[in-house]
Scaffold this active site. Structure first.
Site, PDB file in Angstrom:
ATOM      1  N   ARG A  44     -15.135  -0.178   4.801  1.00 60.18           N
ATOM      2  CA  ARG A  44     -13.760   0.320   4.986  1.00 60.18           C
ATOM      3  C   ARG A  44     -12.986  -0.639   5.885  1.00 60.18           C
ATOM      4  O   ARG A  44     -11.837  -0.972   5.626  1.00 60.18           O
ATOM      5  CB  ARG A  44     -13.775   1.738   5.579  1.00 60.18           C
ATOM      6  CG  ARG A  44     -14.346   2.785   4.622  1.00 60.18           C
ATOM      7  CD  ARG A  44     -14.061   4.198   5.083  1.00 60.18           C
ATOM      8  NE  ARG A  44     -14.881   4.636   6.201  1.00 60.18           N
ATOM      9  CZ  ARG A  44     -16.053   5.259   6.093  1.00 60.18           C
ATOM     10  NH1 ARG A  44     -16.551   5.533   4.907  1.00 60.18           N
ATOM     11  NH2 ARG A  44     -16.723   5.643   7.176  1.00 60.18           N
ATOM     12  N   LYS A 134       2.059   9.709  11.885  1.00 61.16           N
ATOM     13  CA  LYS A 134       2.392  10.350  10.606  1.00 61.16           C
ATOM     14  C   LYS A 134       1.781  11.747  10.511  1.00 61.16           C
ATOM     15  O   LYS A 134       0.671  11.986  10.990  1.00 61.16           O
ATOM     16  CB  LYS A 134       1.855   9.501   9.451  1.00 61.16           C
ATOM     17  CG  LYS A 134       2.091  10.130   8.072  1.00 61.16           C
ATOM     18  CD  LYS A 134       1.428   9.344   6.973  1.00 61.16           C
ATOM     19  CE  LYS A 134       0.453  10.232   6.233  1.00 61.16           C
ATOM     20  NZ  LYS A 134      -0.132   9.583   5.049  1.00 61.16           N
ATOM     21  N   LYS A 217       9.780  10.395   5.476  1.00 62.41           N
ATOM     22  CA  LYS A 217       8.978   9.846   4.364  1.00 62.41           C
ATOM     23  C   LYS A 217       8.923  10.863   3.236  1.00 62.41           C
ATOM     24  O   LYS A 217       8.030  11.719   3.199  1.00 62.41           O
ATOM     25  CB  LYS A 217       7.577   9.496   4.872  1.00 62.41           C
ATOM     26  CG  LYS A 217       6.621   9.020   3.800  1.00 62.41           C
ATOM     27  CD  LYS A 217       5.404   8.331   4.397  1.00 62.41           C
ATOM     28  CE  LYS A 217       4.381   8.045   3.316  1.00 62.41           C
ATOM     29  NZ  LYS A 217       3.311   7.150   3.747  1.00 62.41           N
TER      30      LYS A 217
HETATM   31  P1  13P Z   1       0.868   7.002  -1.525  1.00 65.42           P
HETATM   32  O1  13P Z   1       1.911   5.924  -1.436  1.00 65.42           O
HETATM   33  O2  13P Z   1      -0.406   6.562  -2.199  1.00 65.42           O
HETATM   34  O3  13P Z   1       1.415   8.289  -2.051  1.00 65.42           O
HETATM   35  O4  13P Z   1       0.411   7.291  -0.025  1.00 65.42           O
HETATM   36  C1  13P Z   1       1.369   7.401   0.933  1.00 65.42           C
HETATM   37  C2  13P Z   1       0.909   8.308   1.979  1.00 65.42           C
HETATM   38  O5  13P Z   1       0.816   7.932   3.123  1.00 65.42           O
HETATM   39  C3  13P Z   1       0.597   9.704   1.621  1.00 65.42           C
HETATM   40  O6  13P Z   1       0.525  10.468   2.781  1.00 65.42           O
END
Ligand code: 13P
Length: 336
Positions: A44, A134, A217
């Site tokens: 990873r 996030k 987002k």
């Molecule tokens: P994706 O762009 O693969 O949807 O992932 C973004 C993300 O951080 C989802 O929480």
């Protein structure tokens, strides 16, 4: 300009976007096993470190969202991962929610958890070098869902999270994701996404969150992946802008879309059109997971020793996304 606003702008200015490399070990295991690579902590790290030390980091990737395991790992050069990221002028971030669990009394839906002990965890992440965070809420969609219960509970959690993050000197990414799964049309996605985002801002304001120090987002406005009424990329861009214009307060500096299962090209082309048609003051960029990493992962899995080929593939995707974040992408540049 507040410190938080400065951090937010550093991450998303000048066509820069965010690399979402914060897959939990469970999700990363699925991604690695799908290309027949064993999901060990070493593998990873190996894959992620290749991305974090690639050439595109400097000009394209303003921020990287990390997972708890990665932020504590050390790179092969001896630098910590947050140091490796900040050494090229990018900002290290961290996913702080602990995942989406079944929502009581609406078990088809999810509530994102992670508020307990969050203040203490945030302090540790700040010390490790994180400057943004996030938290993702997920919503299923059809005529009945998302329910008011899911919209209200998730907005409340997102706002409490965002307030705690700002208290600790970091920029919260607020991610309400209306999933693309289903046969719904784009109009329903527009209506439901608008409702979800509006509720999030209602709660953010109630919790006294500084809106100039967050990044939103969201999903783009798309027809469901099983819908018979697909819309054009141009319509996606128009509906997405319409939704955000009506639902997002003007203090918010920027919007960084998730890719949410769109193909690499689709996610790039839609972002490009959003920027071409952008008649708002919001910076519109990307915070992609799969649409930035999937192609590089595929190449890497063919020969895990071929760092160059893996990085070249990632560099190309990041450059295409950064062009799209400025409305300068084209299919010719894509295929060059
Ligand atoms: P994706 O762009 O693969 O949807 O992932 C973004 C993300 O951080 C989802 O929480």
């Amino acid at each position: 300009m507040s410190e938080l606003n400065k951090i937010a702008l550093k991450i998303i200015c000048n066509g820069k976007g965010i690399l979402a490399a914060d897959e939990s070990n469970g999700t990363m295991t699925k991604r690695l096993e799908a290309v027949s690579v064993a999901s060990t902590p070493e593998n990873r790290l190996l894959f992620r470190e290749m991305l974090f030390s690639s050439e595109a980091m400097k000009d394209c990737i303003g921020g990287v969202i990390l997972y708890d395991e990665t932020i504590k790992q050390t790179s092969s050069s001896g630098k910590s991962i947050p140091d490796l990221i900040s050494s090229v002028g990018s900002v290290a971030g961290i996913k702080v929610d602990t995942g989406a669990k079944d929502l009581a009394n609406s078990s088809e839906e999810k509530i994102t958890e992670g508020l307990d002990g969050l203040r203490e965890r945030l302090k540790k992440y700040y010390e490790l070098g994180a400057r943004f965070t996030k938290w993702r809420s997920v919503y299923i969609i059809n005529k009945k869902f998302p329910s008011k219960l899911s919209i209200n509970s998730n907005a409340h959690a997102l706002a409490r999270y965002a307030a705690l993050v700002q208290e600790n000197g970091m920029v919260p990414i607020v991610e309400p994701e209306v999933l693309m799964d289903g046969d719904h049309d784009a109009e329903l996605c527009l209506i439901k996404t608008s409702e979800v985002i509006k509720k999030c801002f209602e709660e953010l304001v109630l919790n006294k969150v500084d809106l100039s120090g967050i990044i939103l987002k969201p999903n783009m406005i798309l027809a469901g992946n099983k819908s018979k009424n697909k819309i054009s990329n141009e319509e996606v861009s128009q509906k997405t802008i319409e939704c955000l214009k009506k639902s997002v307060p003007s203090e918010v500096p920027g919007i960084a879309f998730l890719s949410g299962g769109q193909s690499d090209i689709e996610a790039t082309e839609n972002l490009n059109l959003i920027n071409k048609n952008n008649n708002t003051n919001f910076i519109m960029t990307y915070s992609y997971g799969r649409a930035l990493q999937q192609s590089a992962l595929k190449i890497w899995s063919k020969n895990t020793k071929d760092i160059k080929a893996t990085q070249n593939t990632f560099n190309h995707r990041a450059k295409m996304c950064t062009l799209a974040a400025q409305g300068k992408w084209s299919i010719e540049l894509e295929n060059k």
